[in-house]
Design a protein around this motif. Sequence first.
Motif, PDB file in Angstrom:
ATOM      1  N   ALA A  73      30.958  53.299  36.420  1.00 34.50           N
ATOM      2  CA  ALA A  73      31.466  52.505  37.540  1.00 34.50           C
ATOM      3  C   ALA A  73      31.508  50.995  37.300  1.00 34.50           C
ATOM      4  CB  ALA A  73      30.658  52.815  38.805  1.00 34.50           C
ATOM      5  N   PRO A  74      30.546  50.409  36.563  1.00 35.92           N
ATOM      6  CA  PRO A  74      30.681  48.971  36.302  1.00 35.92           C
ATOM      7  C   PRO A  74      32.014  48.614  35.654  1.00 35.92           C
ATOM      8  CG  PRO A  74      28.458  49.671  35.782  1.00 35.92           C
ATOM      9  CD  PRO A  74      29.245  50.927  36.080  1.00 35.92           C
ATOM     10  N   GLY A  75      32.502  49.510  34.785  1.00 40.91           N
ATOM     11  CA  GLY A  75      33.806  49.263  34.162  1.00 40.91           C
ATOM     12  C   GLY A  75      34.934  49.244  35.177  1.00 40.91           C
ATOM     13  N   TYR A  76      34.882  50.175  36.151  1.00 38.77           N
ATOM     14  CA  TYR A  76      35.938  50.202  37.171  1.00 38.77           C
ATOM     15  C   TYR A  76      35.958  48.887  37.948  1.00 38.77           C
ATOM     16  CZ  TYR A  76      34.367  55.183  36.991  1.00 38.77           C
ATOM     17  OH  TYR A  76      33.919  56.422  36.641  1.00 38.77           O
ATOM     18  N   LEU A  77      34.758  48.500  38.376  1.00 40.13           N
ATOM     19  CA  LEU A  77      34.668  47.319  39.244  1.00 40.13           C
ATOM     20  C   LEU A  77      34.972  46.036  38.483  1.00 40.13           C
ATOM     21  CD1 LEU A  77      31.542  48.356  41.350  1.00 40.13           C
ATOM     22  CD2 LEU A  77      33.961  48.593  41.925  1.00 40.13           C
ATOM     23  N   PHE A  78      34.569  45.975  37.217  1.00 41.23           N
ATOM     24  CA  PHE A  78      34.911  44.804  36.412  1.00 41.23           C
ATOM     25  C   PHE A  78      36.431  44.691  36.230  1.00 41.23           C
ATOM     26  CE2 PHE A  78      30.467  44.859  34.472  1.00 41.23           C
ATOM     27  CZ  PHE A  78      30.056  43.737  35.195  1.00 41.23           C
ATOM     28  N   LEU A  79      37.104  45.834  36.096  1.00 42.76           N
ATOM     29  CA  LEU A  79      38.564  45.810  35.984  1.00 42.76           C
ATOM     30  C   LEU A  79      39.189  45.250  37.256  1.00 42.76           C
ATOM     31  CD1 LEU A  79      41.189  46.487  34.489  1.00 42.76           C
ATOM     32  CD2 LEU A  79      41.032  48.808  35.416  1.00 42.76           C
ATOM     33  N   PHE A  80      38.663  45.667  38.406  1.00 44.37           N
ATOM     34  CA  PHE A  80      39.181  45.172  39.677  1.00 44.37           C
ATOM     35  C   PHE A  80      38.942  43.662  39.794  1.00 44.37           C
ATOM     36  CE2 PHE A  80      39.521  44.493  44.220  1.00 44.37           C
ATOM     37  CZ  PHE A  80      40.528  45.371  44.590  1.00 44.37           C
ATOM     38  N   LEU A  81      37.735  43.223  39.419  1.00 45.80           N
ATOM     39  CA  LEU A  81      37.428  41.791  39.476  1.00 45.80           C
ATOM     40  C   LEU A  81      38.310  41.010  38.496  1.00 45.80           C
ATOM     41  CD1 LEU A  81      33.522  41.822  39.679  1.00 45.80           C
ATOM     42  CD2 LEU A  81      35.175  41.674  41.558  1.00 45.80           C
ATOM     43  N   GLU A  82      38.573  41.619  37.339  1.00 47.63           N
ATOM     44  CA  GLU A  82      39.439  40.982  36.351  1.00 47.63           C
ATOM     45  C   GLU A  82      40.848  40.773  36.909  1.00 47.63           C
ATOM     46  OE1 GLU A  82      41.400  42.018  31.971  1.00 47.63           O
ATOM     47  OE2 GLU A  82      39.783  43.265  32.765  1.00 47.63           O
ATOM     48  N   ALA A  83      41.355  41.778  37.630  1.00 51.60           N
ATOM     49  CA  ALA A  83      42.690  41.664  38.229  1.00 51.60           C
ATOM     50  C   ALA A  83      42.715  40.554  39.277  1.00 51.60           C
ATOM     51  CB  ALA A  83      43.094  42.998  38.852  1.00 51.60           C
ATOM     52  N   MET A  84      41.663  40.475  40.080  1.00 48.49           N
ATOM     53  CA  MET A  84      41.575  39.400  41.077  1.00 48.49           C
ATOM     54  C   MET A  84      41.498  38.028  40.405  1.00 48.49           C
ATOM     55  SD  MET A  84      38.960  40.958  43.934  1.00 48.49           S
ATOM     56  CE  MET A  84      39.060  39.440  44.904  1.00 48.49           C
ATOM     57  N   TYR A  85      40.723  37.960  39.322  1.00 51.66           N
ATOM     58  CA  TYR A  85      40.572  36.712  38.581  1.00 51.66           C
ATOM     59  C   TYR A  85      41.919  36.254  38.015  1.00 51.66           C
ATOM     60  CZ  TYR A  85      39.111  33.508  34.847  1.00 51.66           C
ATOM     61  OH  TYR A  85      38.973  32.417  34.014  1.00 51.66           O
ATOM     62  N   ASP A  86      42.657  37.187  37.413  1.00 59.13           N
ATOM     63  CA  ASP A  86      43.961  36.837  36.839  1.00 59.13           C
ATOM     64  C   ASP A  86      44.903  36.282  37.898  1.00 59.13           C
ATOM     65  OD1 ASP A  86      43.059  37.685  34.387  1.00 59.13           O
ATOM     66  OD2 ASP A  86      44.084  39.622  34.444  1.00 59.13           O
ATOM     67  N   LYS A  87      44.883  36.896  39.083  1.00 56.75           N
ATOM     68  CA  LYS A  87      45.743  36.405  40.160  1.00 56.75           C
ATOM     69  C   LYS A  87      45.275  35.035  40.640  1.00 56.75           C
ATOM     70  CE  LYS A  87      48.973  36.520  43.298  1.00 56.75           C
ATOM     71  NZ  LYS A  87      50.399  36.322  42.895  1.00 56.75           N
TER      72      LYS A  87
ATOM     73  N   ILE B  70      43.831  32.727  38.896  1.00 64.12           N
ATOM     74  CA  ILE B  70      44.274  31.743  37.901  1.00 64.12           C
ATOM     75  C   ILE B  70      45.761  31.445  38.073  1.00 64.12           C
ATOM     76  CG2 ILE B  70      44.621  31.322  35.442  1.00 64.12           C
ATOM     77  CD1 ILE B  70      41.708  31.070  36.383  1.00 64.12           C
ATOM     78  N   ALA B  71      46.550  32.508  38.320  1.00 60.60           N
ATOM     79  CA  ALA B  71      47.993  32.323  38.538  1.00 60.60           C
ATOM     80  C   ALA B  71      48.269  31.481  39.772  1.00 60.60           C
ATOM     81  CB  ALA B  71      48.674  33.685  38.665  1.00 60.60           C
ATOM     82  N   LEU B  72      47.359  31.531  40.736  1.00 57.87           N
ATOM     83  CA  LEU B  72      47.509  30.744  41.957  1.00 57.87           C
ATOM     84  C   LEU B  72      47.062  29.296  41.788  1.00 57.87           C
ATOM     85  CD1 LEU B  72      46.228  33.351  44.583  1.00 57.87           C
ATOM     86  CD2 LEU B  72      48.591  32.547  44.287  1.00 57.87           C
ATOM     87  N   GLY B  73      46.479  28.981  40.622  1.00 52.89           N
ATOM     88  CA  GLY B  73      46.099  27.607  40.344  1.00 52.89           C
ATOM     89  C   GLY B  73      44.610  27.304  40.388  1.00 52.89           C
ATOM     90  N   PHE B  74      43.773  28.327  40.581  1.00 50.59           N
ATOM     91  CA  PHE B  74      42.327  28.104  40.565  1.00 50.59           C
ATOM     92  C   PHE B  74      41.880  27.682  39.163  1.00 50.59           C
ATOM     93  CE2 PHE B  74      42.597  30.402  44.437  1.00 50.59           C
ATOM     94  CZ  PHE B  74      41.389  30.278  45.123  1.00 50.59           C
TER      95      PHE B  74
ATOM     96  N   ALA C  81      37.471  30.172  40.055  1.00 47.85           N
ATOM     97  CA  ALA C  81      37.906  31.545  40.326  1.00 47.85           C
ATOM     98  C   ALA C  81      36.745  32.525  40.127  1.00 47.85           C
ATOM     99  CB  ALA C  81      39.067  31.913  39.402  1.00 47.85           C
ATOM    100  N   ARG C  82      36.013  32.359  39.023  1.00 46.91           N
ATOM    101  CA  ARG C  82      34.899  33.253  38.721  1.00 46.91           C
ATOM    102  C   ARG C  82      33.819  33.175  39.799  1.00 46.91           C
ATOM    103  NH1 ARG C  82      32.543  35.875  34.266  1.00 46.91           N
ATOM    104  NH2 ARG C  82      30.257  35.929  34.332  1.00 46.91           N
ATOM    105  N   GLU C  83      33.424  31.963  40.146  1.00 48.69           N
ATOM    106  CA  GLU C  83      32.355  31.789  41.138  1.00 48.69           C
ATOM    107  C   GLU C  83      32.772  32.320  42.506  1.00 48.69           C
ATOM    108  OE1 GLU C  83      31.191  27.715  41.171  1.00 48.69           O
ATOM    109  OE2 GLU C  83      30.330  27.784  39.141  1.00 48.69           O
TER     110      GLU C  83
END
Length: 279
Positions: A177-191, A193-197, A202-204
């Motif tokens: 499960a940590p892998g699943y949730l890290f993937l979800f967080l990674e997708a949020m992080y990428d977005k 960054i695209a929004l200008g964070f 973005a990480r914090e």
Amino acid sequence: MMQRKIAFIGGGNMAAAIIAGLIASGYEKSLITVSAPSEATRTRFTQNMGILTTANNVEAASQADVVVLAVKPQLMREVCEGLKAIQNLDQKLFLTIAAGTAVQLYRDILGPTLKIIRIMPNTPSLVGEGVSGIFADEMITQDDKTFTTELMSAVGKVVWVVKETEINHVIAVAGSAPGYLFLFLEAMYDKAIALGFEPHQARETILQTAKGIVALAEHEKDLGFNQLRKNVSSKGGTTVEALAVFENKGLKTTVDEAMQAAIDRAQSMEIEFSLNKKS
């Protein structure tokens, strides 16, 4: 907790986490030995934790009451073959934290009366916040079960299962499960960054949000996840719009299929390792 002589065969991150948890809980350091082939690994355990180390698996296991097999699944058969010469194997308690290695594998190598308990910890155990699925059959005493519970409670919560096949279910729900949730967080992080964070911002922001969600769920322990989701979903609001996309894309079906894939792979690993006889 009850104190027994413990030998860890393997000195990886999970072994280190369990040992650190034991020491923090007051376990006597002189009762813990780590066997590892790498001199650098042995030096790290000696200097950082003040415990005994050796490069000889047989030496470590022979002197122990409890043997924790903490090597990679691919190496487990070779390691166990090397322990066959030890006297009174059936008087020791063996614990394995390797995925995909069934109880029968160990008894095929080390004897039919071997006392072996399977443990499936997840990676948050490295920071004392793990979940460990545990299975033991009728050959294991209640004292051994209690010891194992106390051992793994040093790095988080424990979940005992009735059937060995259910260990693979724990893998799907907690182990992977940590892998699943890290993937979800990674997708949020990428977005983000695209929004200008900024990256650190973005990480914090994402990590604090995740931390807050867990804290809220623990505080509202009488509410199911479904209700907690509804509580943050105002009609006509932004969250409802976002959740509608997840639903339309079949998020629940995807999660179901992903977790089943983890179970299927765990089951196939057990077959592979049981058939992988030493030549």
